[in-house]
Design an enzyme around this catalytic site. Sequence first.
Site, mmCIF file in Angstrom:
data_model
loop_
_atom_site.group_PDB
_atom_site.id
_atom_site.type_symbol
_atom_site.label_atom_id
_atom_site.label_comp_id
_atom_site.label_asym_id
_atom_site.label_seq_id
_atom_site.Cartn_x
_atom_site.Cartn_y
_atom_site.Cartn_z
ATOM 1 C CE LYS A 184 -1.761 1.569 4.215
ATOM 2 N NZ LYS A 184 -1.801 3.015 4.444
ATOM 3 C CG ASN A 185 2.572 2.624 3.490
ATOM 4 O OD1 ASN A 185 1.413 3.013 3.317
ATOM 5 N ND2 ASN A 185 3.065 2.367 4.687
ATOM 6 N NE ARG A 198 0.731 10.054 10.238
ATOM 7 C CZ ARG A 198 0.424 8.879 9.699
ATOM 8 N NH1 ARG A 198 -0.739 8.343 9.929
ATOM 9 N NH2 ARG A 198 1.259 8.249 8.923
ATOM 10 N NE ARG A 250 -6.485 3.986 6.563
ATOM 11 C CZ ARG A 250 -5.459 4.344 7.327
ATOM 12 N NH1 ARG A 250 -5.596 4.435 8.623
ATOM 13 N NH2 ARG A 250 -4.294 4.636 6.804
ATOM 14 C CG ASP A 302 3.081 1.198 9.554
ATOM 15 O OD1 ASP A 302 2.839 2.100 10.364
ATOM 16 O OD2 ASP A 302 2.939 1.326 8.326
ATOM 17 C CB CYS A 349 -4.358 10.563 12.271
ATOM 18 S SG CYS A 349 -2.866 9.638 12.529
HETATM 19 C C1 UD1 Z 1 4.507 6.682 6.341
HETATM 20 C C2 UD1 Z 1 3.607 5.502 6.112
HETATM 21 C C3 UD1 Z 1 3.112 4.975 7.435
HETATM 22 C C4 UD1 Z 1 4.277 4.694 8.374
HETATM 23 C C5 UD1 Z 1 5.186 5.897 8.467
HETATM 24 C C6 UD1 Z 1 6.450 5.649 9.272
HETATM 25 C C7 UD1 Z 1 2.491 5.978 3.979
HETATM 26 C C8 UD1 Z 1 1.205 6.326 3.315
HETATM 27 N N1 UD1 Z 1 2.470 5.923 5.332
HETATM 28 O O1 UD1 Z 1 3.729 7.709 6.913
HETATM 29 O O2 UD1 Z 1 2.385 3.789 7.211
HETATM 30 O O3 UD1 Z 1 3.751 4.430 9.645
HETATM 31 O O4 UD1 Z 1 5.581 6.306 7.169
HETATM 32 O O5 UD1 Z 1 7.205 4.629 8.720
HETATM 33 O O6 UD1 Z 1 3.519 5.734 3.353
HETATM 34 N N2 UD1 Z 1 6.811 14.356 10.746
HETATM 35 C C9 UD1 Z 1 6.967 15.690 11.090
HETATM 36 N N3 UD1 Z 1 6.868 16.622 10.101
HETATM 37 C C10 UD1 Z 1 6.637 16.299 8.805
HETATM 38 C C11 UD1 Z 1 6.479 14.920 8.471
HETATM 39 C C12 UD1 Z 1 6.580 13.974 9.468
HETATM 40 O O7 UD1 Z 1 7.168 16.040 12.242
HETATM 41 O O8 UD1 Z 1 6.561 17.197 7.954
HETATM 42 C C13 UD1 Z 1 6.896 13.341 11.812
HETATM 43 C C14 UD1 Z 1 5.562 12.611 11.977
HETATM 44 O O9 UD1 Z 1 4.697 13.332 12.818
HETATM 45 C C15 UD1 Z 1 6.003 11.309 12.589
HETATM 46 C C16 UD1 Z 1 7.360 11.061 11.903
HETATM 47 O O10 UD1 Z 1 7.790 12.323 11.418
HETATM 48 O O11 UD1 Z 1 6.211 11.474 13.965
HETATM 49 C C17 UD1 Z 1 7.316 10.062 10.783
HETATM 50 O O12 UD1 Z 1 6.405 10.451 9.815
HETATM 51 P P1 UD1 Z 1 6.544 10.066 8.282
HETATM 52 O O13 UD1 Z 1 7.751 9.234 8.045
HETATM 53 O O14 UD1 Z 1 6.360 11.307 7.500
HETATM 54 O O15 UD1 Z 1 5.300 9.134 8.092
HETATM 55 P P2 UD1 Z 1 4.267 9.203 6.939
HETATM 56 O O16 UD1 Z 1 4.952 9.463 5.647
HETATM 57 O O17 UD1 Z 1 3.138 10.066 7.349
#
Ligand code: UD1
Length: 422
Positions: free
Chosen positions: A25-26, A123, A403, A312, A118
Site C-alpha cells: 500500500k505504501n 503528523r 484500509r 507499523d 490522527c
Molecule cells: C509513512 C507511512 C506509514 C508509516 C510511516 C512511518 C504511507 C502512506 N504511510 O507515513 O504507514 O507508519 O511512514 O514509517 O507511506 N513528521 C513531522 N513533520 C513532517 C512529516 C513527518 O514532524 O513534515 C513526523 C511525523 O509526525 C512522525 C514522523 O515524522 O512522527 C514520521 O512520519 P513520516 O515518516 O512522515 O510518516 P508518513 O509518511 O506520514
Amino acid sequence: MANGNSFVIRGGNELFGKVDLHGAKNAVLPMLAAALLTKEEVIIEDCPHITDIDNMVELLREVGGEVFVEGRKIRVRGQARTNKISSRLEKTMRSSMFMLGALIATVGEVRLSLPGGCNIGARPLDIHIDGLSKLGAVCEERDGTVICHAKKLVGAKILLRYPSVGATENLILASVLAKGKTTLINCAREPEIVSLVELLRKMGAKIRGEGTSVMEIEGVDELGGASITPVADRIVAGTYLSALAITGGELVLRGANKKDLRTTLSAIGNVEAYADGIALHARAKRPRENEWLFEQVACDLTTGPYPLFATDMQPLLCAVKCFSSGTTVVRETVFENRFSHLREMQKLGANVRIEGDVAYLSKGDLHPGEMVANDLRGCAGLSVFAMGIEGESRVVGTKYVDRGYENFEENFKNIGCDILRE
Ligand code: UD1
C-alpha cells in the site's frame, strides 16, 4: 468489502497454507501520485483492493487523471489538470499529502487543508513544506489550509530534519521535473521509496542514491509512461508472521521479500523462515498448554525509520510478546500516540505498563473478551492477539483493517483461523 464492524475470532487454531502477498500500500499510493507527472499511461500491477487505494484513485480522478482499475492492475492516463480536491477525500486520507509534490510539479499550485492529528499522532507537514520552499515554492498557511505556489521549481540542496517517508516521497515527486539538481540529505530509505524510484526511473527520471540517506535528482523536461510491479507489502507479510508466531503452524508467503522482513523476523524470534526466490516459507512450533513460556522470547526494541524496526509492525509485535515469559520493552519513537492497542490487550489480561513512549509487556492470565481498535495496524495487532487466546473474542473496528488489508478475514480463514465479520 464485507459488512459488519467486528471480527469474531475463536483463537487457538494453528495456521497452515499459502498466502499471496500483494504490492505494498505504501508503495502504490505514492506511485499513483507519480502517475500524475506524465500525460502518458502508467500501469501499476498487483495493487491490493483496499479503501486507502480506492480513495486515492478517486482523488486522482478529481484532479484530472483518467484511472482504470482492472482487477489488481491500475492504469492512469493524463497529467493533473486542477488542484481542486474535495474536502471529504482530503480529510479521509493522509495520502492526499502526496498531492503536494505531484500537483506543485504539474499544476503549479496546491491547496491542502492541514491533515491535523490522527489516531496515532499529530503528523505535521513542516518537513514537506520546508523542502518545497527550498525548491522555490511559496507556501503559506491560512485557516488550517496550506497553499503552495510555484511557477517553476528549481533544484536545491535540502536537509530533512527527520527522515520522513512522506516528505521524502513528496520531494522526489516535486524535484524530478524541477530545473537542475536536487540533493536530499537525511532522506528516508524505506523499500517503498526504492520501489517508487524504480517507477520514476522507468518514466525517465534521473535519480541516484535511493535506499541510502542521500539522494540526487537531476530534473528532466518531461516524463513518459511506464509499468511497474511494486515491492510486496512487508507489513502484511509481517502480520502473517506475527500470527504464526502466536498460533504455531506453517505458512508459505508467496512474493514476500526476506530481506525486508529481517528486523521483523529477528524481533519475533520464534519463527523459522527461509526464502526460495518465489516465496518465504515460515514455520513456528505449536505452543502447547503452559508452554508459551519456552516458545516466546522477550525482547527490547525501538521503532524508527528504516532499517530500524518499523512503527507499523509495533502493534503486531506487541501482540506476539504478550505471550512471552520475560518482559519485553518497546520504545515507540516515530508516532507519539501509538499504544492504544496495549490498553485493549490489557482488558484481556495482558500484563502491560506504559511510561511515556515506553511500554513494558509480558504474558498475563489471558482470557477472551472484547477489544476496540483505534487505527489500522492496531486493529491487525488486536486480531492476531485474539488468535492466540482460546475462546471467542471480538475486535471492533474492521473499517481500519480494510484500509490496508485485502480480504483480511477471508485470507485468515483460508489458513485455518476461526474468524468471521459481523
Ligand atoms: C509513512 C507511512 C506509514 C508509516 C510511516 C512511518 C504511507 C502512506 N504511510 O507515513 O504507514 O507508519 O511512514 O514509517 O507511506 N513528521 C513531522 N513533520 C513532517 C512529516 C513527518 O514532524 O513534515 C513526523 C511525523 O509526525 C512522525 C514522523 O515524522 O512522527 C514520521 O512520519 P513520516 O515518516 O512522515 O510518516 P508518513 O509518511 O506520514
